[in-house]
Design a protein around this motif. Sequence first.
Motif, short mmCIF file in Angstrom:
data_model
loop_
_atom_site.label_atom_id
_atom_site.label_comp_id
_atom_site.label_asym_id
_atom_site.label_seq_id
_atom_site.Cartn_x
_atom_site.Cartn_y
_atom_site.Cartn_z
N ASP A 1 -3.10 25.92 -18.83
CA ASP A 1 -1.99 25.73 -19.76
C ASP A 1 -0.70 25.34 -19.06
OD1 ASP A 1 -1.51 28.09 -18.51
OD2 ASP A 1 -1.39 29.32 -20.32
N SER A 2 -0.71 25.37 -17.71
CA SER A 2 0.42 24.88 -16.92
C SER A 2 -0.10 24.47 -15.55
CB SER A 2 1.51 25.96 -16.77
OG SER A 2 1.02 27.06 -16.04
N PHE A 3 0.66 23.59 -14.89
CA PHE A 3 0.21 23.08 -13.60
C PHE A 3 0.64 24.03 -12.49
CE2 PHE A 3 0.32 20.68 -9.71
CZ PHE A 3 -0.81 19.87 -9.80
N ARG A 4 -0.33 24.51 -11.70
CA ARG A 4 -0.04 25.36 -10.55
C ARG A 4 -1.17 25.24 -9.54
NH1 ARG A 4 -0.97 28.47 -15.01
NH2 ARG A 4 -2.91 29.67 -15.06
N PHE A 5 -0.84 25.53 -8.29
CA PHE A 5 -1.84 25.49 -7.22
C PHE A 5 -2.63 26.78 -7.21
CE2 PHE A 5 1.71 22.82 -5.55
CZ PHE A 5 1.04 21.61 -5.61
N ASP A 6 -3.93 26.68 -6.91
CA ASP A 6 -4.74 27.90 -6.82
C ASP A 6 -4.57 28.54 -5.45
OD1 ASP A 6 -6.43 26.56 -4.98
OD2 ASP A 6 -7.78 25.89 -6.57
N ASP A 7 -5.21 29.69 -5.23
CA ASP A 7 -5.02 30.45 -3.99
C ASP A 7 -5.45 29.66 -2.77
OD1 ASP A 7 -4.06 32.54 -5.47
OD2 ASP A 7 -5.95 33.67 -5.48
N PHE A 8 -6.56 28.95 -2.87
CA PHE A 8 -7.04 28.15 -1.73
C PHE A 8 -6.03 27.06 -1.39
CE2 PHE A 8 -9.17 24.20 -0.44
CZ PHE A 8 -9.66 24.60 0.81
N GLU A 9 -5.53 26.38 -2.40
CA GLU A 9 -4.56 25.32 -2.16
C GLU A 9 -3.27 25.87 -1.57
OE1 GLU A 9 -6.17 22.51 -5.86
OE2 GLU A 9 -4.47 23.88 -6.13
N GLN A 10 -2.82 27.02 -2.07
CA GLN A 10 -1.62 27.65 -1.53
C GLN A 10 -1.78 27.97 -0.05
OE1 GLN A 10 1.27 27.95 -2.85
NE2 GLN A 10 1.15 28.33 -5.04
N LYS A 11 -2.95 28.46 0.32
CA LYS A 11 -3.18 28.85 1.71
C LYS A 11 -3.16 27.65 2.64
CE LYS A 11 -6.29 31.54 4.64
NZ LYS A 11 -7.51 32.40 4.69
N ILE A 12 -3.88 26.58 2.26
CA ILE A 12 -3.90 25.42 3.16
C ILE A 12 -2.55 24.70 3.17
CG2 ILE A 12 -6.40 25.12 2.93
CD1 ILE A 12 -5.87 22.76 1.09
N LEU A 13 -1.80 24.79 2.07
CA LEU A 13 -0.47 24.19 2.05
C LEU A 13 0.50 24.95 2.95
CD1 LEU A 13 -0.16 23.27 -1.73
CD2 LEU A 13 -0.11 21.66 0.18
N ASP A 14 0.38 26.27 2.99
CA ASP A 14 1.20 27.07 3.90
C ASP A 14 0.91 26.69 5.36
OD1 ASP A 14 2.37 28.36 1.79
OD2 ASP A 14 1.08 30.14 1.90
N LYS B 1 6.78 18.14 -3.41
CA LYS B 1 6.44 17.79 -2.03
C LYS B 1 5.07 18.35 -1.66
CE LYS B 1 7.65 18.77 2.75
NZ LYS B 1 6.29 19.29 2.99
N ARG B 2 4.79 19.58 -2.08
CA ARG B 2 3.51 20.19 -1.75
C ARG B 2 2.35 19.47 -2.43
NH1 ARG B 2 3.95 25.33 0.61
NH2 ARG B 2 2.22 26.30 -0.48
N LEU B 3 2.61 18.89 -3.60
CA LEU B 3 1.57 18.09 -4.24
C LEU B 3 1.22 16.89 -3.37
CD1 LEU B 3 -0.17 17.53 -6.78
CD2 LEU B 3 1.74 16.19 -7.66
N ASN B 4 2.23 16.24 -2.80
CA ASN B 4 1.97 15.11 -1.91
C ASN B 4 1.28 15.57 -0.63
OD1 ASN B 4 2.52 12.15 -1.29
ND2 ASN B 4 3.43 13.15 0.49
N ASP B 5 1.66 16.74 -0.11
CA ASP B 5 0.98 17.28 1.07
C ASP B 5 -0.51 17.48 0.79
OD1 ASP B 5 3.39 17.34 2.40
OD2 ASP B 5 3.74 19.48 2.07
N LEU B 6 -0.81 18.05 -0.36
CA LEU B 6 -2.21 18.28 -0.73
C LEU B 6 -2.94 16.95 -0.85
CD1 LEU B 6 -4.37 20.36 -1.58
CD2 LEU B 6 -3.62 20.03 -3.94
N PHE B 7 -2.29 15.96 -1.41
CA PHE B 7 -2.90 14.64 -1.56
C PHE B 7 -3.38 14.09 -0.21
CE2 PHE B 7 -2.13 10.01 -1.32
CZ PHE B 7 -3.09 9.57 -2.21
#
Length: 422
Positions: free
Chosen positions: A181-194, A155-161
Motif C-alpha cells: 500500500d506504500s513504497f518501501r524497501f524490505d529488510d534485505f534491501e535495507q541491509k545491502i543499501l547500508d 538516491k537509495r533507489l538508484n543505488d539499488l538499481f
Amino acid sequence: MYRLYSHNDLDGVGCGIVAKLAFGENVDIRYNSVAGLDFQVERFLEKGRSDDCLFITDLSVNEKNEQRLDEHVKKGGKVKLIDHHKTALHFNRYDWAIVQVEYEDGRLASATSLLYEYLIQHKLMKPSETLSQFVELVRQYDTWEWDKNGNVEAKRLNDLFFMISIDEFEERMIQKINTSDSFRFDDFEQKILDMEDSKIERYVRRKRREMVQTFVRDHCVGIVHAESYHSELGNELGKDNPHLDYIAIINAGGKKISLRTIHDEIDVSDVAQRFDGGGHAKAAGCSLTEEAYRLYVAEPFHIEPLRADAFRNMYNRKGAKTGCLYENRHEDTFFVYPFDEGGWMIEENGLSLALTFESFEEAERFIKRNHNAWLVRDEIFIAYLMENVIRTKTAVNKKNSDFVSYSPVLHEYERESSTLPH
C-alpha cells in the motif's frame, strides 16, 4: 503489440516498469544506450511493423531516424516519443512527440513521470498510490531534486538499481507496487543499501585525493577518473569545491565523460553538446572524443591533484574576522582578511592585491580558481602571523582603531597549546 525502447538508466528502466504494469505481457521492452537506440529504431522500421505501437522514452533519435519516423507516422504508423531533455525540445514540432523539461509548478520532469501521466490521461492504466510514490522517487533522483529536498530514499533507489540486474530490479519493483500500500524497501534491501553507503563513502574519500583542477575553455573544472558512483562523486566533489564550475568524471574504459554541477548558472548539457552529448543542466554526459580526450585527459595529465582544505582548525577558519591563510604548491601564501569598508582583501606573499571583494566567498573563489590554493593548518597560520603579520599590521592598527588586533589569536593559541600533551 506495444514496443518500448528506453534508456538503460533508472529513469529509462522506470519507464519500462510503468509500461509493464500498464500493458503486461503485451509489451516488448528494449533498454538502450544513447548510441544503441538508432539501431533499434532502424530495425523496427525495416521490419515494417505498422500495427505495433512504438514508445521511445528518455532518449531521442538522430536526424535520419527522426525523418523516417515522421514518414512512418504519416503512413499510419503509431509512434510516441516521450523525453525530458532540453536537447530534444525540437521534437515538439511533431504530433507524435512530447518533450517537456519542466512542469508549470517549477518541478523538473522525468521520462518516467511523463510516461505515467500520459498513460493515465489516455486511460491506458489506472494510477495507484504505490506506483505514484515510485514514479516520484525516480523523478526526484533523475532531476537531482532529491538532494535539494533531502529525499535520501530516491538516491537509495538508484543505488539499488545499480546493485542488482535490471531483470531483478524490475521484478522487485513490480512486486512491491502490486502488493504494497506504500513504497518501501524490505529488510534485505535495507541491509545491502547500508553496506553500499559505506562503500560509496570510502570510494568518494579516495577519489577526493585524485581530482585535478584546470580551466577548460571558460570554465574552471575538477577532473577525476572513476568508473563508478558518478552522481555521488559529482555531488560531493562539487560541494567540497564550490569554486569549480563543474566536475568532469572520466571513464576511460567506457570512453565516456560524466559532467556534474551544483551551480544553477552552469548548464553542463551545453558543455556535453560540444562533444555530441547531452543531458540536463546539472547532469550530462558525452563520449570521450579525440578533442575531449585532449582537453580532459592528455593536457591535465601532469597536473598534481588538488589539495583539500584543513578541516579541524580552531583558528585558521574560513571567513574569520582575524583573517585566514591559504597556500599553493609553489609555496605562495594568500592572506584573506576583512577591511573597514565591509569588503575583503588578499595579500599574496605579503603584498596586497589591487582587488577588493564584496564577500569572503568571492575572495576565496578567486584564489582557488587562479592559484589552486588551500586553507592551511593552524600551526602554519600561527607561524605566519608571528613572522609576518603582527609587525606590519601594528602600524595600521594605530591609524585605524577599528582594525582587529591579531594578538588575541596568538595568545589564545599559545594558552591552549601549553595545555596539550607533547
